[in-house]
Motif scaffolding. Sequence first.
Motif, PDB file in Angstrom:
ATOM      1  N   ILE A 181      72.735 -68.354  55.700  1.00  0.00           N
ATOM      2  CA  ILE A 181      72.366 -66.931  55.634  1.00  0.00           C
ATOM      3  C   ILE A 181      71.275 -66.735  54.591  1.00  0.00           C
ATOM      4  N   ASP A 182      71.414 -67.379  53.434  1.00  0.00           N
ATOM      5  CA  ASP A 182      70.370 -67.296  52.403  1.00  0.00           C
ATOM      6  C   ASP A 182      69.054 -67.872  52.936  1.00  0.00           C
ATOM      7  N   GLU A 183      69.148 -68.975  53.666  1.00  0.00           N
ATOM      8  CA  GLU A 183      67.961 -69.617  54.222  1.00  0.00           C
ATOM      9  C   GLU A 183      67.286 -68.769  55.301  1.00  0.00           C
ATOM     10  N   ALA A 184      68.051 -67.907  55.961  1.00  0.00           N
ATOM     11  CA  ALA A 184      67.508 -67.078  57.054  1.00  0.00           C
ATOM     12  C   ALA A 184      66.520 -66.032  56.542  1.00  0.00           C
ATOM     13  N   GLY A 185      66.514 -65.776  55.259  1.00  0.00           N
ATOM     14  CA  GLY A 185      65.563 -64.817  54.681  1.00  0.00           C
ATOM     15  C   GLY A 185      65.748 -63.416  55.239  1.00  0.00           C
ATOM     16  N   VAL A 186      64.633 -62.760  55.597  1.00  0.00           N
ATOM     17  CA  VAL A 186      64.688 -61.362  56.029  1.00  0.00           C
ATOM     18  C   VAL A 186      65.463 -61.167  57.328  1.00  0.00           C
ATOM     19  N   LEU A 187      65.598 -62.223  58.124  1.00  0.00           N
ATOM     20  CA  LEU A 187      66.377 -62.110  59.356  1.00  0.00           C
ATOM     21  C   LEU A 187      67.819 -61.687  59.044  1.00  0.00           C
ATOM     22  N   ALA A 188      68.322 -62.087  57.897  1.00  0.00           N
ATOM     23  CA  ALA A 188      69.705 -61.809  57.517  1.00  0.00           C
ATOM     24  C   ALA A 188      69.816 -60.696  56.469  1.00  0.00           C
ATOM     25  N   ILE A 189      68.818 -59.820  56.386  1.00  0.00           N
ATOM     26  CA  ILE A 189      68.846 -58.792  55.334  1.00  0.00           C
ATOM     27  C   ILE A 189      70.102 -57.930  55.402  1.00  0.00           C
ATOM     28  N   SER A 190      70.501 -57.529  56.592  1.00  0.00           N
ATOM     29  CA  SER A 190      71.690 -56.688  56.732  1.00  0.00           C
ATOM     30  C   SER A 190      72.934 -57.416  56.225  1.00  0.00           C
ATOM     31  N   THR A 191      73.052 -58.683  56.567  1.00  0.00           N
ATOM     32  CA  THR A 191      74.190 -59.493  56.114  1.00  0.00           C
ATOM     33  C   THR A 191      74.169 -59.639  54.603  1.00  0.00           C
ATOM     34  N   ARG A 192      72.987 -59.879  54.050  1.00  0.00           N
ATOM     35  CA  ARG A 192      72.872 -60.042  52.593  1.00  0.00           C
ATOM     36  C   ARG A 192      73.216 -58.752  51.862  1.00  0.00           C
ATOM     37  N   LEU A 193      72.728 -57.616  52.384  1.00  0.00           N
ATOM     38  CA  LEU A 193      73.043 -56.331  51.748  1.00  0.00           C
ATOM     39  C   LEU A 193      74.538 -56.026  51.852  1.00  0.00           C
ATOM     40  N   GLN A 194      75.132 -56.354  53.005  1.00  0.00           N
ATOM     41  CA  GLN A 194      76.571 -56.149  53.185  1.00  0.00           C
ATOM     42  C   GLN A 194      77.355 -57.016  52.205  1.00  0.00           C
ATOM     43  N   ARG A 195      76.924 -58.264  52.060  1.00  0.00           N
ATOM     44  CA  ARG A 195      77.583 -59.189  51.128  1.00  0.00           C
ATOM     45  C   ARG A 195      77.490 -58.663  49.699  1.00  0.00           C
ATOM     46  N   LEU A 196      76.315 -58.186  49.317  1.00  0.00           N
ATOM     47  CA  LEU A 196      76.113 -57.615  47.987  1.00  0.00           C
ATOM     48  C   LEU A 196      76.995 -56.388  47.788  1.00  0.00           C
ATOM     49  N   SER A 197      77.019 -55.529  48.785  1.00  0.00           N
ATOM     50  CA  SER A 197      77.853 -54.331  48.740  1.00  0.00           C
ATOM     51  C   SER A 197      79.327 -54.701  48.575  1.00  0.00           C
ATOM     52  N   ASP A 198      79.780 -55.689  49.338  1.00  0.00           N
ATOM     53  CA  ASP A 198      81.182 -56.121  49.256  1.00  0.00           C
ATOM     54  C   ASP A 198      81.519 -56.650  47.867  1.00  0.00           C
ATOM     55  N   LEU A 199      80.615 -57.422  47.280  1.00  0.00           N
ATOM     56  CA  LEU A 199      80.844 -57.960  45.932  1.00  0.00           C
ATOM     57  C   LEU A 199      80.953 -56.839  44.898  1.00  0.00           C
ATOM     58  N   ILE A 200      80.039 -55.886  44.973  1.00  0.00           N
ATOM     59  CA  ILE A 200      80.044 -54.778  44.010  1.00  0.00           C
ATOM     60  C   ILE A 200      81.279 -53.906  44.221  1.00  0.00           C
ATOM     61  N   ARG A 201      81.621 -53.651  45.471  1.00  0.00           N
ATOM     62  CA  ARG A 201      82.802 -52.831  45.783  1.00  0.00           C
ATOM     63  C   ARG A 201      84.079 -53.504  45.288  1.00  0.00           C
ATOM     64  N   LYS A 202      84.184 -54.831  45.496  1.00  0.00           N
ATOM     65  CA  LYS A 202      85.365 -55.588  45.054  1.00  0.00           C
ATOM     66  C   LYS A 202      85.491 -55.513  43.529  1.00  0.00           C
ATOM     67  N   ASP A 203      84.379 -55.680  42.832  1.00  0.00           N
ATOM     68  CA  ASP A 203      84.405 -55.579  41.373  1.00  0.00           C
ATOM     69  C   ASP A 203      84.708 -54.153  40.926  1.00  0.00           C
ATOM     70  N   GLY A 204      84.187 -53.173  41.662  1.00  0.00           N
ATOM     71  CA  GLY A 204      84.493 -51.773  41.348  1.00  0.00           C
ATOM     72  C   GLY A 204      85.983 -51.508  41.404  1.00  0.00           C
ATOM     73  N   LEU A 205      86.637 -52.057  42.421  1.00  0.00           N
ATOM     74  CA  LEU A 205      88.082 -51.925  42.559  1.00  0.00           C
ATOM     75  C   LEU A 205      88.784 -52.504  41.329  1.00  0.00           C
ATOM     76  N   GLN A 206      88.326 -53.678  40.875  1.00  0.00           N
ATOM     77  CA  GLN A 206      88.915 -54.317  39.691  1.00  0.00           C
ATOM     78  C   GLN A 206      88.702 -53.482  38.428  1.00  0.00           C
TER      79      GLN A 206
END
Length: 161
Positions: free
Chosen positions: A4-29
């Motif tokens: 996914i990291d190698e896919a670059g801009v093709l995977a932007i939605s996945t990368r943003l979702q992954r980032l969002s999930d990480l921040i949301r998970k930490d927010g919960l903590q």
Amino acid sequence: MNVIDEAGVLAISTRLQRLSDLIRKDGLQIYKAHGINFEPKWFPVIYALHKKPVLSVVEIAAEIGYTHPSTISLLKELEKQKLIRSKRDKTDERKRLIQLTKKGKDLVGQMKPVWQLIVAAVTDLINTENNLMEAVSEVEDQLKKKSFTERALSLMEHQQE
């Protein structure tokens, strides 16, 4: 580096979702560490009602930028938690007006200091050479001018010429 990291801009939605999930998970903590039982996905509705105490379902959807069905789903969860209540609009019986309950207002009171901490932590996190909030705003502005679909279709037309 994964595919996914190698896919670059093709995977932007996945990368943003992954980032969002990480921040949301930490927010919960962070909320849990402060003894607050709160799901970060509830934040947009709670914050909108904190800023604008009485809103219709349509107004909430517009304020948070979610679809009507997604907003309804969140409202049902918040109503089940007794954080919000709804009442019929006296001038328009079809319209439901939503507001925080006492429990919801008390929760906001507990969360305000945590919000200050979150703002400081996120500010530190995104304080990079390419500030994420500025980049997100720029991309949102670009999408308002011309959608992703319109851009792709336009490029497709140019390729066919």
